[in-house]
Design an enzyme around this catalytic site. Structure first.
Site, mmCIF file in Angstrom:
data_model
loop_
_atom_site.group_PDB
_atom_site.id
_atom_site.type_symbol
_atom_site.label_atom_id
_atom_site.label_comp_id
_atom_site.label_asym_id
_atom_site.label_seq_id
_atom_site.Cartn_x
_atom_site.Cartn_y
_atom_site.Cartn_z
ATOM 1 N N TYR A 32 -48.807 51.041 11.517
ATOM 2 C CA TYR A 32 -49.943 51.303 12.359
ATOM 3 C C TYR A 32 -50.243 49.973 13.325
ATOM 4 O O TYR A 32 -49.531 49.168 13.175
ATOM 5 C CB TYR A 32 -51.363 51.261 11.332
ATOM 6 C CG TYR A 32 -51.510 49.990 10.663
ATOM 7 C CD1 TYR A 32 -50.899 49.500 9.862
ATOM 8 C CD2 TYR A 32 -52.898 49.425 11.260
ATOM 9 C CE1 TYR A 32 -51.438 48.215 9.315
ATOM 10 C CE2 TYR A 32 -53.419 48.211 10.702
ATOM 11 C CZ TYR A 32 -52.352 47.342 9.672
ATOM 12 O OH TYR A 32 -52.679 46.263 9.266
ATOM 13 N N LYS A 149 -45.412 46.319 10.276
ATOM 14 C CA LYS A 149 -46.887 46.784 10.167
ATOM 15 C C LYS A 149 -47.051 47.704 9.569
ATOM 16 O O LYS A 149 -47.321 49.071 9.908
ATOM 17 C CB LYS A 149 -47.479 46.446 11.552
ATOM 18 C CG LYS A 149 -49.306 46.338 11.438
ATOM 19 C CD LYS A 149 -49.473 45.993 12.763
ATOM 20 C CE LYS A 149 -50.929 45.958 12.802
ATOM 21 N NZ LYS A 149 -51.741 44.866 11.934
ATOM 22 N N GLU A 182 -49.292 33.263 6.095
ATOM 23 C CA GLU A 182 -50.386 33.760 7.020
ATOM 24 C C GLU A 182 -51.891 33.973 6.188
ATOM 25 O O GLU A 182 -51.803 33.419 4.815
ATOM 26 C CB GLU A 182 -50.004 34.953 7.703
ATOM 27 C CG GLU A 182 -49.716 36.136 6.895
ATOM 28 C CD GLU A 182 -49.255 37.617 7.494
ATOM 29 O OE1 GLU A 182 -49.488 37.591 8.880
ATOM 30 O OE2 GLU A 182 -48.585 38.282 7.118
ATOM 31 N N LEU A 206 -46.653 38.945 9.562
ATOM 32 C CA LEU A 206 -46.554 40.037 10.630
ATOM 33 C C LEU A 206 -46.678 38.953 12.012
ATOM 34 O O LEU A 206 -47.431 38.184 12.094
ATOM 35 C CB LEU A 206 -47.671 40.666 10.526
ATOM 36 C CG LEU A 206 -47.949 41.643 11.689
ATOM 37 C CD1 LEU A 206 -46.881 42.990 11.471
ATOM 38 C CD2 LEU A 206 -49.157 42.238 11.848
HETATM 39 N N1 PDD Z 1 -54.396 42.923 10.993
HETATM 40 N N2 PDD Z 1 -51.237 39.208 9.733
HETATM 41 C C1 PDD Z 1 -51.441 40.342 9.228
HETATM 42 C C2 PDD Z 1 -51.236 40.586 7.727
HETATM 43 C C3 PDD Z 1 -52.436 41.383 9.782
HETATM 44 O O1 PDD Z 1 -52.734 42.575 9.246
HETATM 45 C C4 PDD Z 1 -52.771 40.877 11.184
HETATM 46 C C5 PDD Z 1 -53.763 42.007 11.947
HETATM 47 C C6 PDD Z 1 -52.264 39.980 11.648
HETATM 48 C C7 PDD Z 1 -52.413 39.516 13.535
HETATM 49 O O2 PDD Z 1 -52.041 40.516 13.921
HETATM 50 P P1 PDD Z 1 -52.629 40.792 15.566
HETATM 51 O O3 PDD Z 1 -52.704 39.829 16.174
HETATM 52 O O4 PDD Z 1 -51.386 41.854 16.270
HETATM 53 O O5 PDD Z 1 -53.872 41.573 15.299
HETATM 54 C C8 PDD Z 1 -51.503 39.069 11.171
HETATM 55 C C9 PDD Z 1 -55.172 43.923 11.868
HETATM 56 C C10 PDD Z 1 -55.983 43.810 12.885
HETATM 57 C C11 PDD Z 1 -55.718 44.873 10.662
HETATM 58 O O6 PDD Z 1 -54.977 45.278 9.862
HETATM 59 O O7 PDD Z 1 -56.910 45.247 10.901
#
Ligand code: PDD
Length: 285
Positions: A32, A149, A182, A206
């Site tokens: 996703y 992801k 993270e 991620l």
């Molecule tokens: N989450 N790390 C994890 C585990 C995440 O699920 C996310 C994002 C990020 C940040 O990634 P980005 O900058 O590409 O949004 C880091 C999304 C927004 C979610 O699951 O809702």
């Protein structure tokens, strides 16, 4: 009524149905993305779709979509759901089989689902307008493929819930070496002596698109040094500032970790500079 996209159709959310045999439902077998959009302008569309394609390739889901096809779906959802501040959720599962068998089936079509949901207005670089996060910590108990992801998010959900139950906004995660990885749904950073330091983009995290845009903008602007390297939890507690980033939140200052104030417990000046640089440059990605 929210209009969603499901397998070539734009339909009201209440009418969107998938098979219970869908492998996304049975196995969390899917990939996703979440792409933010402000007044119809998406942030990081291309790197988001690139990351999704990498994820699909990593798990062997074949979906031969161009960036333009995804752009059309996003633009249509924005138009049908009233632009404003939206996140576009894009989801590809391996599809529905007629049996439950772990191996990848060869002859099924992926399920493609997308919807838009409202997010807060874009954060502004103003200390008086941002609320600093208070976060909990937990040993990172997820799998060793966090760069993918995947829609299989139970590990992340359980980590988020750990903090949520304590009234925290997020949960910072650390590995067996007591190194920061993270947060449950965000990337994490410390600031020490003016340097922004964040764990390297390996299989433990991620590689966030917000992280990519932020680090790229900071390096191009040049006034704030950036390091990607292991960060111990001792460094976290001893940091001048801690931040987390994600697409719908941009750069969020953390003022407390496990009940202990970070720095002087106030939102920091480096955050202010970084969010200013991010706000000014994000629409170029
Ligand atoms: N989450 N790390 C994890 C585990 C995440 O699920 C996310 C994002 C990020 C940040 O990634 P980005 O900058 O590409 O949004 C880091 C999304 C927004 C979610 O699951 O809702």
């Amino acid at each position: 009524m929210s209009i969603v996209y499901l397998n070539n159709n734009y339909i009201p959310m209440a009418e969107a149905k998938i098979s219970p045999m869908d492998r996304g439902f049975l196995f969390g077998d899917g990939i996703y993305e979440v792409v933010p959009s402000y007044d119809g302008q998406m942030v990081g569309f291309t790197p988001h779709i690139d990351r999704m394609n990498n994820g699909l390739a990593a798990v062997g889901i074949e979906l031969d979509w161009s960036h333009q096809q995804w752009k059309d779906v996003c633009d249509n959802l924005i138009e049908k759901n009233g632009s404003g501040n939206l996140a576009l959720y894009l989801h590809v599962s391996r599809g529905a089989d007629n049996k439950r068998f772990h191996a990848y089936p060869e002859d099924i079509e992926p399920t493609v689902f997308a919807f838009a949901f409202e997010i807060p207005p874009a954060p502004v670089a103003d200390k008086s307008k941002v609320v600093g996060y208070k976060v909990a910590t937990h040993r990172d108990l997820r799998w060793e493929r966090c760069q993918i992801k995947s829609t299989a998010l139970l590990g992340n959900v359980m980590h988020f819930q750990h903090g949520y139950q304590k009234g925290a906004n997020e949960t910072l995660l650390y590995n067996e070496h007591n190194e920061l990885t993270e947060a449950s749904a965000c990337n994490a950073y410390i600031v020490k002596n003016g340097v922004v330091i964040t764990p390297s983009a390996d299989n433990q995290i991620l590689a966030g698109i917000t992280r990519y845009i932020l680090l790229d903008l900071l390096r191009k602007e040049g006034s704030i040094p950036v390091e990607e390297r292991p960060v111990t939890m001792d460094e976290v507690f001893d940091a001048d500032e801690v931040w987390v980033t994600s697409s719908s939140k941009e750069v969020v200052p953390v003022i407390e970790v496990d009940g202990k104030p970070i720095g002087n417990g106030e939102i920091g000046d480096v955050w202010l500079a970084a969010q200013t640089i991010y706000s000014a440059g994000k629409l170029n990605y």
